[in-house]
Design a protein around this motif. Sequence first.
Motif, PDB file in Angstrom:
ATOM      1  N   HIS A 272       4.585   0.879  17.671  1.00  0.00           N
ATOM      2  CA  HIS A 272       5.280   0.235  16.976  1.00  0.00           C
ATOM      3  C   HIS A 272       4.917   0.236  14.931  1.00  0.00           C
ATOM      4  CE1 HIS A 272       5.812  -2.698  20.224  1.00  0.00           C
ATOM      5  NE2 HIS A 272       4.136  -2.327  20.609  1.00  0.00           N
ATOM      6  N   THR A 273       5.908   0.299  14.867  1.00  0.00           N
ATOM      7  CA  THR A 273       5.624  -0.410  12.901  1.00  0.00           C
ATOM      8  C   THR A 273       5.752  -0.774  12.379  1.00  0.00           C
ATOM      9  OG1 THR A 273       7.593   2.183  13.544  1.00  0.00           O
ATOM     10  CG2 THR A 273       6.897   1.341  11.151  1.00  0.00           C
ATOM     11  N   LEU A 274       4.560  -0.771  11.872  1.00  0.00           N
ATOM     12  CA  LEU A 274       4.206  -2.542  10.679  1.00  0.00           C
ATOM     13  C   LEU A 274       4.755  -1.531   9.081  1.00  0.00           C
ATOM     14  CD1 LEU A 274       1.045  -3.259  12.097  1.00  0.00           C
ATOM     15  CD2 LEU A 274       2.935  -3.844  12.624  1.00  0.00           C
ATOM     16  N   ARG A 275       4.892  -3.056   8.718  1.00  0.00           N
ATOM     17  CA  ARG A 275       5.438  -3.083   7.129  1.00  0.00           C
ATOM     18  C   ARG A 275       3.637  -3.456   6.364  1.00  0.00           C
ATOM     19  NH1 ARG A 275      11.378  -1.907   6.472  1.00  0.00           N
ATOM     20  NH2 ARG A 275      11.678   0.432   7.285  1.00  0.00           N
ATOM     21  N   VAL A 276       3.367  -3.438   5.757  1.00  0.00           N
ATOM     22  CA  VAL A 276       1.441  -4.000   5.319  1.00  0.00           C
ATOM     23  C   VAL A 276       2.161  -4.402   3.556  1.00  0.00           C
ATOM     24  CG1 VAL A 276       0.321  -3.713   7.737  1.00  0.00           C
ATOM     25  CG2 VAL A 276       0.224  -2.024   5.021  1.00  0.00           C
ATOM     26  N   ALA A 277       1.176  -5.088   3.059  1.00  0.00           N
ATOM     27  CA  ALA A 277       1.452  -5.453   1.694  1.00  0.00           C
ATOM     28  C   ALA A 277       0.204  -6.623   1.732  1.00  0.00           C
ATOM     29  CB  ALA A 277       2.543  -5.769   1.049  1.00  0.00           C
ATOM     30  N   ALA A 278      -0.127  -6.171   0.039  1.00  0.00           N
ATOM     31  CA  ALA A 278      -1.291  -6.851   0.274  1.00  0.00           C
ATOM     32  C   ALA A 278      -1.717  -7.649  -1.477  1.00  0.00           C
ATOM     33  CB  ALA A 278      -2.129  -6.821   0.593  1.00  0.00           C
TER      34      ALA A 278
END
Length: 401
Positions: A127-133
Motif C-alpha cells: 500500500h501507499t500512504l500519505r501522511v501529514a502532521a
Amino acid sequence: MAPYGSDDTTSDDSMADTDMAAGRRKAARYVVPVAVVGVAAATIGLVPALADSGDPDLPKISAQQLINKIAASDVQQMSGTVRFSTNLGLPNLGGLESGLLSGANKGGDGSSADPKSKLTELLSGSHTLRVAADGPDRQKVSLIESAAEYSLIHDGKDVWGYDSKSNEVYHGTADQNGERQREKTPATPKDFADEALKSVDDTTSVTVDGTVQVAGRDAYKLLIKPKQSSTTVGAISIAVDARTGMPLKFTLTPASGGAAVVDAGFTQVSFAKPAASTFDFTPPKGAKVTQGDEAAKAPRESAPKSGKDLAKGRDGFDVLGKGWNSIATFDSGSKGGLPSGAGGGDMGGFLGSLGDHVTGKFGKGTVFSTRLVNALITDDGKVYVGTVTKNALVKAADAAR
C-alpha cells in the motif's frame, strides 16, 4: 514541546551514554500499540555497539544512544509518502481472507469509512500512504488505492474518515476517538519502531548496523535480533534519521528467511509545516455520514493483534515462557476443537483444511501458521498462540498437561 523548526536546523546536543535501566524506562514511554507487530515486538535487550563506517559517513553512536535519540525525537510537523508492505504468508483464498479481515471489524450497520474496518486492509499486500502532521491536534493519513482513496483526518476536536469509493463518511470527536484511533493506525515506521522498543530485557541483542540513506536523508541502522531460537522473528531493522531521530524505515524479517513480513519506509519526507488546508474536510455532497456514537451501536468485534488480545475476557488466560518465546494460552470454550458452522455447515472442516494436524501428550489439535504468528487449537478447546514455531506450541501444550 516545541516543534522541530527546520529541515536545515543543526543540533549540538551530544548523546552521552546513560545507564541501561534509565534508557529502557525512557524508551518505554514512547509506546504506540500497533496491529501486527503487537505480537512480534516482545522484549529487547541492549548490546551497545559502535556503527561501522559506511555511506553516508556519520559520527559513531552506540545502540543505547540511538535508542535514546529515538525516544527524544520530537518531530511535530512533517509530511511524506510511506510505502507499506505486509507479507504474513496467509493462505490464498481468492480474496476471501481480505473480506474476513475487514468484516471482523465492521458491523452489519457500520460504515466503510470507519477506521476500524478500513485500516485492516494494511494487514496484507502493498500500500501507499500519505501522511501529514502539524502538532498533537492535526494529523492525516491517506490510503491511496488504484481508483479510490481513504483518508483519516484528525483536526482539533474532529476525527473524520472518508472512503471515496463508497462516498461514505465517518465522524467522531477527538475526546471519543482521537488518541485511540491514532494508536490503532500503523501509518509510519515510527509507529512500529516505538512498539518494538517498548519493552527491554536480555532476550535480544541490539546493535548499530552501519548507515543508510532513506528518502534522501542520512540515517543510522538499528538492528534488533532475538537470542532465543524458537521464535519466528528473524530480525528487525530500523533506519533512524541522523538529524531528527525519527525512524524512517522499519523492516521485520522472519527466521525462515525470504521477503520481509513487514516493510514500511518513507519514499519522500519533509519536516516543513504542512499547509493548513491539508487537514480541512467537509463531507462531499450526497455522502452518507455515520456519527461515531451510531457506529459504536453496530455489532463489531475488533480483530485481535496478539495472543494476549485473543485471550482478553477468557477464563484461565496465561502466558508461558518469556521474551520472544512467550506463548499466550487460554480456553476458547469450544469443546471439540474447531467450531462448526451455523445451519449445519462444516466450518470446522473448512478451517481444519487450512491447518496442520498435530498430536502430542496433550492429545490432538490443529496448528494455523503464518510467517510470523502461529496458533495451536487443541481438540479440547485450548488455544496456544505466539511468534514461535509449531514445535514450540506443541511442547507448550504438552508441558501444560
